[in-house]
Design a protein around this motif. Structure first.
Motif, PDB file in Angstrom:
ATOM      1  N   ALA A 105       0.836  -1.202   0.000  1.00  0.00           N
ATOM      2  CA  ALA A 105       0.000   0.000   0.000  1.00  0.00           C
ATOM      3  C   ALA A 105       0.867   1.246   0.000  1.00  0.00           C
ATOM      4  O   ALA A 105       1.662   1.450   0.919  1.00  0.00           O
ATOM      5  CB  ALA A 105      -0.917   0.004   1.216  1.00  0.00           C
ATOM      6  N   VAL A 130      -4.596   6.103  -2.402  1.00  0.00           N
ATOM      7  CA  VAL A 130      -4.098   4.796  -1.956  1.00  0.00           C
ATOM      8  C   VAL A 130      -3.792   3.989  -3.209  1.00  0.00           C
ATOM      9  O   VAL A 130      -4.694   3.623  -3.967  1.00  0.00           O
ATOM     10  CB  VAL A 130      -5.127   4.083  -1.064  1.00  0.00           C
ATOM     11  CG1 VAL A 130      -4.584   2.728  -0.599  1.00  0.00           C
ATOM     12  CG2 VAL A 130      -5.479   4.953   0.140  1.00  0.00           C
ATOM     13  N   ARG A 131      -2.516   3.717  -3.401  1.00  0.00           N
ATOM     14  CA  ARG A 131      -2.027   3.101  -4.634  1.00  0.00           C
ATOM     15  C   ARG A 131      -1.505   1.698  -4.357  1.00  0.00           C
ATOM     16  O   ARG A 131      -0.692   1.495  -3.458  1.00  0.00           O
ATOM     17  CB  ARG A 131      -0.906   3.976  -5.198  1.00  0.00           C
ATOM     18  CG  ARG A 131      -0.028   3.324  -6.247  1.00  0.00           C
ATOM     19  CD  ARG A 131       1.213   4.192  -6.476  1.00  0.00           C
ATOM     20  NE  ARG A 131       2.198   3.546  -7.310  1.00  0.00           N
ATOM     21  CZ  ARG A 131       3.450   3.969  -7.460  1.00  0.00           C
ATOM     22  NH1 ARG A 131       3.861   5.067  -6.826  1.00  0.00           N
ATOM     23  NH2 ARG A 131       4.301   3.319  -8.245  1.00  0.00           N
ATOM     24  N   GLU A 132      -1.976   0.719  -5.127  1.00  0.00           N
ATOM     25  CA  GLU A 132      -1.394  -0.622  -5.040  1.00  0.00           C
ATOM     26  C   GLU A 132       0.061  -0.512  -5.459  1.00  0.00           C
ATOM     27  O   GLU A 132       0.402   0.164  -6.414  1.00  0.00           O
ATOM     28  CB  GLU A 132      -2.164  -1.590  -5.937  1.00  0.00           C
ATOM     29  CG  GLU A 132      -1.959  -3.056  -5.608  1.00  0.00           C
ATOM     30  CD  GLU A 132      -0.592  -3.570  -5.998  1.00  0.00           C
ATOM     31  OE1 GLU A 132      -0.010  -4.338  -5.226  1.00  0.00           O
ATOM     32  OE2 GLU A 132      -0.112  -3.181  -7.088  1.00  0.00           O
ATOM     33  N   ILE A 164      -5.292  -4.060  -1.152  1.00  0.00           N
ATOM     34  CA  ILE A 164      -5.208  -2.599  -1.258  1.00  0.00           C
ATOM     35  C   ILE A 164      -6.576  -1.976  -1.017  1.00  0.00           C
ATOM     36  O   ILE A 164      -6.676  -0.868  -0.458  1.00  0.00           O
ATOM     37  CB  ILE A 164      -4.618  -2.170  -2.620  1.00  0.00           C
ATOM     38  CG1 ILE A 164      -4.175  -0.701  -2.570  1.00  0.00           C
ATOM     39  CG2 ILE A 164      -5.585  -2.385  -3.761  1.00  0.00           C
ATOM     40  CD1 ILE A 164      -3.077  -0.419  -1.580  1.00  0.00           C
ATOM     41  N   ALA A 165      -7.638  -2.666  -1.397  1.00  0.00           N
ATOM     42  CA  ALA A 165      -8.977  -2.157  -1.100  1.00  0.00           C
ATOM     43  C   ALA A 165      -9.206  -2.108   0.404  1.00  0.00           C
ATOM     44  O   ALA A 165      -9.718  -1.118   0.945  1.00  0.00           O
ATOM     45  CB  ALA A 165     -10.034  -3.035  -1.777  1.00  0.00           C
ATOM     46  N   ALA A 168      -7.539   0.867   1.858  1.00  0.00           N
ATOM     47  CA  ALA A 168      -8.242   2.122   1.602  1.00  0.00           C
ATOM     48  C   ALA A 168      -9.441   2.286   2.524  1.00  0.00           C
ATOM     49  O   ALA A 168      -9.668   3.371   3.090  1.00  0.00           O
ATOM     50  CB  ALA A 168      -8.681   2.172   0.140  1.00  0.00           C
ATOM     51  N   VAL A 180     -14.957   6.092  -0.602  1.00  0.00           N
ATOM     52  CA  VAL A 180     -13.815   5.496  -1.299  1.00  0.00           C
ATOM     53  C   VAL A 180     -14.180   5.375  -2.768  1.00  0.00           C
ATOM     54  O   VAL A 180     -15.223   4.799  -3.111  1.00  0.00           O
ATOM     55  CB  VAL A 180     -13.438   4.127  -0.721  1.00  0.00           C
ATOM     56  CG1 VAL A 180     -12.400   3.429  -1.611  1.00  0.00           C
ATOM     57  CG2 VAL A 180     -12.885   4.267   0.698  1.00  0.00           C
ATOM     58  N   VAL A 200     -12.589  -4.267  -5.516  1.00  0.00           N
ATOM     59  CA  VAL A 200     -12.794  -3.138  -4.599  1.00  0.00           C
ATOM     60  C   VAL A 200     -14.264  -3.068  -4.188  1.00  0.00           C
ATOM     61  O   VAL A 200     -14.588  -2.875  -3.003  1.00  0.00           O
ATOM     62  CB  VAL A 200     -12.348  -1.814  -5.250  1.00  0.00           C
ATOM     63  CG1 VAL A 200     -12.744  -0.621  -4.373  1.00  0.00           C
ATOM     64  CG2 VAL A 200     -10.841  -1.808  -5.480  1.00  0.00           C
ATOM     65  N   VAL A 235      -8.665   4.875  -4.470  1.00  0.00           N
ATOM     66  CA  VAL A 235      -7.820   3.682  -4.493  1.00  0.00           C
ATOM     67  C   VAL A 235      -7.659   3.243  -5.934  1.00  0.00           C
ATOM     68  O   VAL A 235      -8.617   3.262  -6.721  1.00  0.00           O
ATOM     69  CB  VAL A 235      -8.422   2.554  -3.614  1.00  0.00           C
ATOM     70  CG1 VAL A 235      -9.809   2.135  -4.088  1.00  0.00           C
ATOM     71  CG2 VAL A 235      -7.482   1.355  -3.563  1.00  0.00           C
TER      72      VAL A 235
END
Length: 496
Positions: A105, A130-132, A164-165, A168, A180, A200, A235
């Motif tokens: 993350a 929020v970036r993978e 990653i979801a 976020a 989100v 997500v 995200v």
């Protein structure tokens, strides 16, 4: 009688690995250490090396074993910018660190900073991107398939998207945020970016207190410019996040003021977004604000929100008064201060901060809270079937009709038939004449004949590949998977 005296609770000191980095790294690291010491921030530093100095010492990864061991023990890193070979040499030490510890993350706060005036000032910008951080094209799997055709594999997994979801949504809940947004390109990349979007949304179903919506990445880029205050938590996949987080930083002052966190289940690393700036290294010109902001993210991650708030208030006071500014901010308005002079001004302003005016302590900004509702590692399907395969091969100056007839003849007698030929993602044969400029890089899509025996015949597929390979160089093959009646492969433009 036993004593009723209550022993004072001893403050916890947190061990943190400090990587001073390259270029201006040692200067801004010294500045942040000075401010942390003045604030009595409860951190004990463990110096470590990565980047240029490691490459120069012959460490191919740029990350010595001693540094890896130190991070394994502390699980916390404050890292200054590292030098990365461009266009040659080894992999990025930054990427190596993220992948070694599965820091999946990347968290980029984007918020207006006191004393920093931009065309967007006063808009109330306060978002988190929020970036993978480990998948997508950044898996770095590339091939030259022909001398003039390069391929990069975009890998998106359901598990990586779910992690990653969750990050976020947990961040949104922790910070009291309400929405989100899944940012994607699923309108074009229906399988990879589509998998991300669907995952997500599946995770979001477990957070009924938070609104979930989605936005195509190009529309998000537009939104960031025309109405950035409407974005709360966004995200996104790795490359989309890399691009849009830098764009967003430009709204509130630029990369020179931006910080980020790289967080996983085993370690967290905090860093300035900007590079090592070797052109000004050693001259005392660097602005340490971004690295200090990274330090504040570290403190909040540790639960030391009061210490972070006090330093943040002193920084805001220094920037707002504008008497002591580094050259990038002074711009002729005042005499430019050195890196350490700016740090000393922030440290001095700590004494002017009224503790009663600080916000109440908040939860850390980390993401290791209660996990989201578990999703299975693998999707359970009722039916799955390989129905054919794509074969990529090289032919110079091919006439589509002649090439189609040739490959069709090679497939005679096998359980597969040639459905079509494509070039750069456009169906070329059979069909109407196309104006697509042809390259030597072709794809043949073979599908199982209607009268073929059930099941995928690997031996027959390999024999057919061998026949094509006897005439033309082939370089890549992919099976065509159908699960529960849904195609697991894309269709070419113009494919019937």
């Amino acid at each position: 009688m036993p004593s009723t005296t209550t022993e004072p609770v001893k403050p916890v000191t947190h061990d943190v690995v400090l990587i001073e980095g390259d270029g201006i790294g040692p200067e801004i690291a010294a500045a942040v250490r000075l401010i942390f010491e003045a604030a009595a921030a409860p951190v004990r530093w463990t110096p470590a090396v990565a980047g240029g100095r490691a490459f120069a010492a012959g460490v191919a990864t740029g990350v010595p074993a001693e540094t890896v061991d130190a991070i394994e023990r502390a699980r916390l890193v404050l890292k200054a910018p590292l030098e990365t070979p461009v266009g040659h040499g080894g992999k990025s030490a930054n990427v190596t660190l993220r992948k070694l510890f599965e820091m999946y993350a990347n968290i980029r706060p984007v918020k207006e900073l006191a004393g920093i005036t931009t065309p967007f000032s006063g808009r109330g910008i306060d978002m988190v991107i929020v970036r993978e951080n480990v998948e997508d094209l950044y898996a770095g799997i590339e091939h030259m398939q022909t001398p003039d055709t390069a391929q990069a594999l975009k890998l998106i997994t359901r598990r990586g998207s779910a992690k990653i979801a969750r990050a976020a949504y947990e961040l949104a809940r922790r910070e009291g945020r309400s929405r989100v947004t899944a940012v994607h390109k699923a309108n074009i990349l229906k399988l990879t970016e589509g998998l991300f979007k669907r995952t997500v949304e599946a995770v979001g179903a477990g957070y009924p207190d938070i609104t979930t919506d989605h936005m195509i990445v190009d529309a998000c880029a537009h939104k960031l410019v025309v109405a950035p205050e409407q974005i709360d938590v966004a995200v996104m996949t790795n490359m989309n996040g890399d691009i849009l987080s830098d764009l967003a930083a430009g709204l509130v002052g630029g990369l020179g003021l931006a910080a980020s966190a790289n967080v996983g289940d085993h370690a967290a690393m905090f860093e300035a977004v900007h590079g090592s700036a070797p052109d000004i290294a050693g001259r005392g010109l660097a602005n340490p604000t971004a690295f200090l902001q990274a330090g504040l993210m570290l403190l909040r991650h540790l639960g030391e929100a009061r210490a972070a708030a006090r330093i943040e208030a002193a920084l805001a006071l220094t920037l707002s008064e504008g008497r002591v500014l580094t050259g990038d901010l002074a711009r002729g308005k005042v005499e430019a201060a050195s890196t350490m002079a700016f740090a000393e001004a922030v440290a001095a302003n700590l004494e002017r901060i009224d503790p009663a005016a600080l916000p109440e302590a908040a939860a850390p900004a980390g993401i290791e809270a209660a996990p989201a509702p578990a999703l299975p590692d693998r999707i359970t399907v009722t039916t799955r079937e390989d129905v054919g395969f794509d074969l990529f091969f090289e032919v110079e100056n091919a006439a589509p009709a002649e090439l189609g007839a040739e490959i069709t003849a090679l497939a005679e007698g096998s359980p597969f038939r040639l459905k079509h030929l494509s070039n750069r993602g456009t169906a070329i044969w059979p069909g109407a004449a196309s104006r697509t400029e042809l390259t030597p890089h072709w794809r043949a899509r073979f599908v199982r004949r209607a009268d073929a025996a059930a099941g995928f015949d690997d031996a027959a597929a390999l024999a057919l590949i061998g026949k094509v390979g006897a005439r033309h160089r082939w370089m890549h093959v992919e099976k065509l998977l159908v699960t529960d009646g849904a195609d697991g492969f894309s269709r070419d433009q113009g494919e019937a």
